[in-house]
Design a protein around this motif. Sequence first.
Motif, PDB file in Angstrom:
ATOM      1  N   UNK A 199       8.603  26.151   8.626  1.00 43.34           N
ATOM      2  CA  UNK A 199       8.760  27.236   8.650  1.00 43.34           C
ATOM      3  C   UNK A 199       8.647  28.005   7.308  1.00 43.34           C
ATOM      4  N   UNK A 200       8.050  28.806   7.666  1.00 43.15           N
ATOM      5  CA  UNK A 200       8.298  29.558   6.855  1.00 43.15           C
ATOM      6  C   UNK A 200       9.113  31.693   5.912  1.00 43.15           C
ATOM      7  N   UNK A 201       9.090  31.445   7.647  1.00 46.22           N
ATOM      8  CA  UNK A 201      10.370  32.715   7.742  1.00 46.22           C
ATOM      9  C   UNK A 201      10.758  32.108   9.354  1.00 46.22           C
ATOM     10  N   UNK A 202      12.213  32.371   9.655  1.00 49.22           N
ATOM     11  CA  UNK A 202      12.764  32.613  10.692  1.00 49.22           C
ATOM     12  C   UNK A 202      13.207  33.607  10.994  1.00 49.22           C
ATOM     13  N   UNK A 203      12.836  34.383  12.225  1.00 47.99           N
ATOM     14  CA  UNK A 203      13.447  35.903  12.244  1.00 47.99           C
ATOM     15  C   UNK A 203      14.802  35.531  12.815  1.00 47.99           C
ATOM     16  N   UNK A 204      15.580  36.821  13.359  1.00 50.30           N
ATOM     17  CA  UNK A 204      16.895  36.460  13.685  1.00 50.30           C
ATOM     18  C   UNK A 204      17.193  36.617  15.711  1.00 50.30           C
ATOM     19  N   UNK A 205      15.569  37.386  15.641  1.00 46.56           N
ATOM     20  CA  UNK A 205      15.833  36.573  17.203  1.00 46.56           C
ATOM     21  C   UNK A 205      15.110  35.053  17.510  1.00 46.56           C
ATOM     22  N   UNK A 206      14.374  34.275  16.417  1.00 44.31           N
ATOM     23  CA  UNK A 206      13.760  33.148  16.758  1.00 44.31           C
ATOM     24  C   UNK A 206      12.445  33.230  16.236  1.00 44.31           C
ATOM     25  N   UNK A 207      11.728  33.739  16.001  1.00 41.15           N
ATOM     26  CA  UNK A 207      10.317  34.390  15.981  1.00 41.15           C
ATOM     27  C   UNK A 207       9.968  33.625  14.993  1.00 41.15           C
ATOM     28  N   UNK A 208       9.264  32.761  14.819  1.00 37.51           N
ATOM     29  CA  UNK A 208       9.112  32.115  13.345  1.00 37.51           C
ATOM     30  C   UNK A 208       7.708  31.751  12.851  1.00 37.51           C
ATOM     31  N   UNK A 209       7.625  32.229  11.370  1.00 43.81           N
ATOM     32  CA  UNK A 209       6.146  32.443  10.462  1.00 43.81           C
ATOM     33  C   UNK A 209       5.923  30.976   9.981  1.00 43.81           C
ATOM     34  N   UNK A 210       5.106  30.380   9.936  1.00 40.94           N
ATOM     35  CA  UNK A 210       4.006  29.496   9.786  1.00 40.94           C
ATOM     36  C   UNK A 210       3.043  29.635   9.609  1.00 40.94           C
ATOM     37  N   UNK A 252      -1.315  28.056  17.512  1.00 46.75           N
ATOM     38  CA  UNK A 252      -2.036  27.720  18.980  1.00 46.75           C
ATOM     39  C   UNK A 252      -1.121  26.694  19.490  1.00 46.75           C
ATOM     40  N   UNK A 253      -0.663  25.693  18.511  1.00 40.11           N
ATOM     41  CA  UNK A 253       0.154  24.389  19.434  1.00 40.11           C
ATOM     42  C   UNK A 253       1.164  24.693  19.880  1.00 40.11           C
ATOM     43  N   UNK A 254       2.009  25.505  20.010  1.00 36.64           N
ATOM     44  CA  UNK A 254       3.275  26.535  20.694  1.00 36.64           C
ATOM     45  C   UNK A 254       2.593  26.249  22.007  1.00 36.64           C
ATOM     46  N   UNK A 255       1.484  27.270  21.762  1.00 36.91           N
ATOM     47  CA  UNK A 255       1.231  27.269  23.480  1.00 36.91           C
ATOM     48  C   UNK A 255       0.774  26.346  24.158  1.00 36.91           C
ATOM     49  N   UNK A 256       0.048  25.442  23.783  1.00 35.77           N
ATOM     50  CA  UNK A 256      -0.329  24.648  23.924  1.00 35.77           C
ATOM     51  C   UNK A 256       0.562  23.244  24.526  1.00 35.77           C
ATOM     52  N   UNK A 257       2.241  22.778  23.515  1.00 32.05           N
ATOM     53  CA  UNK A 257       3.422  23.096  23.824  1.00 32.05           C
ATOM     54  C   UNK A 257       3.373  23.202  25.710  1.00 32.05           C
ATOM     55  N   UNK A 258       4.257  24.359  25.345  1.00 31.03           N
ATOM     56  CA  UNK A 258       4.567  25.177  26.108  1.00 31.03           C
ATOM     57  C   UNK A 258       4.069  24.457  27.739  1.00 31.03           C
ATOM     58  N   UNK A 263      17.637  37.170   8.973  1.00 29.33           N
ATOM     59  CA  UNK A 263      18.623  37.755   9.673  1.00 29.33           C
ATOM     60  C   UNK A 263      18.591  39.539   9.288  1.00 29.33           C
ATOM     61  N   UNK A 264      17.788  39.452   8.287  1.00 27.48           N
ATOM     62  CA  UNK A 264      17.822  40.608   7.955  1.00 27.48           C
ATOM     63  C   UNK A 264      16.251  40.848   9.002  1.00 27.48           C
ATOM     64  N   UNK A 265      14.990  40.030   9.283  1.00 33.42           N
ATOM     65  CA  UNK A 265      14.010  40.605   9.834  1.00 33.42           C
ATOM     66  C   UNK A 265      14.254  40.694  11.283  1.00 33.42           C
ATOM     67  N   UNK A 266      14.147  41.255  12.265  1.00 30.95           N
ATOM     68  CA  UNK A 266      14.175  41.297  13.256  1.00 30.95           C
ATOM     69  C   UNK A 266      13.299  40.293  14.576  1.00 30.95           C
ATOM     70  N   UNK A 267      12.239  40.372  14.040  1.00 32.17           N
ATOM     71  CA  UNK A 267      11.430  39.464  14.783  1.00 32.17           C
ATOM     72  C   UNK A 267      10.084  39.362  14.013  1.00 32.17           C
ATOM     73  N   UNK A 268       9.121  39.068  14.788  1.00 29.50           N
ATOM     74  CA  UNK A 268       7.663  38.449  13.729  1.00 29.50           C
ATOM     75  C   UNK A 268       7.253  40.162  13.657  1.00 29.50           C
ATOM     76  N   UNK A 295       5.001  32.015  15.307  1.00 33.71           N
ATOM     77  CA  UNK A 295       5.167  31.647  16.948  1.00 33.71           C
ATOM     78  C   UNK A 295       6.502  32.252  17.697  1.00 33.71           C
ATOM     79  N   UNK A 296       6.155  32.944  18.566  1.00 29.78           N
ATOM     80  CA  UNK A 296       7.417  33.683  19.164  1.00 29.78           C
ATOM     81  C   UNK A 296       8.263  32.680  19.970  1.00 29.78           C
TER      82      UNK A 296
END
Length: 356
Positions: A244-255, A261-267, A284-289, A325-326
Motif C-alpha cells: 500500500x502507498x496510502x491507507x485511509x481512515x475507512x480502510x480504502x487503500x491506494x496501491x 482489479x486483483x481485489x475484485x477478482x479475488x472477491x 487517518x486524516x484521509x477519510x476515504x479513497x 481498492x475499497x
Amino acid sequence: MDNQTAIDFELYDRVRPIRWDGQALHLLDQRVLPFREEQVVCTDSDAVAHAITELVVRGAPAIGISAAYGVVLAANAVEAANGDSALKALEPAMQRLHDARPTAVNLAWALNRMGDTLHGAGADWREQLVAMADRIAKDDLLANRRMGVLGAQMMQPGTRVLTHCNTGSLATAGFGTALGVIRAGCAMGRIDKVYAGETRPWLQGARLTVWELAQDGLNPTLIADSAAAHLMKTGGVDWVVAGADRICANGDTANKIGTYSLAIAAKHHGIGFMVVAPASTVDMNTPNGDAIEIEERLPTELLSVGSVRTAAEGVAAWNPVFDVTPAELITAIVTEKGVVHAPSVATMRELFPQDV
C-alpha cells in the motif's frame, strides 16, 4: 509462532536498496535491474528528489527513508545555530522532496518526523537529523519483520500466493511488506507457491520481484497481469498479498495500478486479499479513497517496453500509477501494530485511535 527469532531473517533478506555512508546516499538503481546492479550516489537533497521522481528508488517506505536522508543532505548547505532556524532554512528543500511523489504518504510522514526533530533542537541539530533518519530506516526493517510473521500466521501450510508490483527489500529498508509476508511464510513452511504479476508499465514484478526472491533462493513464477483472474479460477491461488502507498481512515487503500482489479477478482473467487503496510502508511486524516490524489505519469511509459516502442506514433495513452481498492474488498490489513480484519472506520479506529 510469536517468537520472531524462529526465522533466520538474514537468510531470506539479502538485498539492500539504500545505504547511507555518512556523507552521501547510495541508491540501488531499480531502473536497470535485473540485468545490471548500479548505484546512484546522491550528495544533495535535489539529487534525492530527482531519484525519487525518476524511480531510481521506489516503494513507499523506501521513498520515505530516502527523503529523510535527503533532509540530512540539505542540512549541509544550511548555517543555523539551532533546530528552529534550521527548519525554516530547510523548508524549500523539504518541499521539493515532498513534491517528488504525491501519493505515498510515507514521504510526508518521514519529512514531518524530520521537521519535528528540529523543533527545540540546540546546536547539535545536525546530529539529531542523522539519528532520526537512521531510526526511520531501522524501525522500518523491524516493522517489516513483525508484519511478515503476523501475515504468515494467517496462512495454512500449502498456501499459494499471488503478489503485485514489488513490495520487498527493494521497496523498503529490508525484508519487505507484502513480500515480507511471503518471505516469512516460506521460512515458516506455510507457503508452497509464489506467483508474481508482471506489473505494467514499469514491470516491477517482472524486473524486481522475481529477481529479488531468486536472490533469496525462492522460486517465484511470473504471470501476465491479465492472467491473474484465470489463475484464481483454476484454483491456483489461496491469497493475494499486496502492499500500500496510502491507507485511509475507512480502510480504502491506494496501491500500484492493477491492485483494484486483483481485489475484485479475488472477491469473486472467494480468495483472501491481504494488504501489508507499516503504520506510517495509515493516514487517518484521509477519510476515504475518493480523497486520495492519484498520480499520473507520462503517457510515453505506456507506449513502450523499456526503450522499444510498442504502439504506433500518434496513439494517445492514459497512465495512472495507482488505483484505490475499497475496504470491503480487503480481508485484512496487516501492520506492525497488529491486524485489522474486515477493515472499516470502526475496525481501523480500534488499532489507530490516536490518529483520529
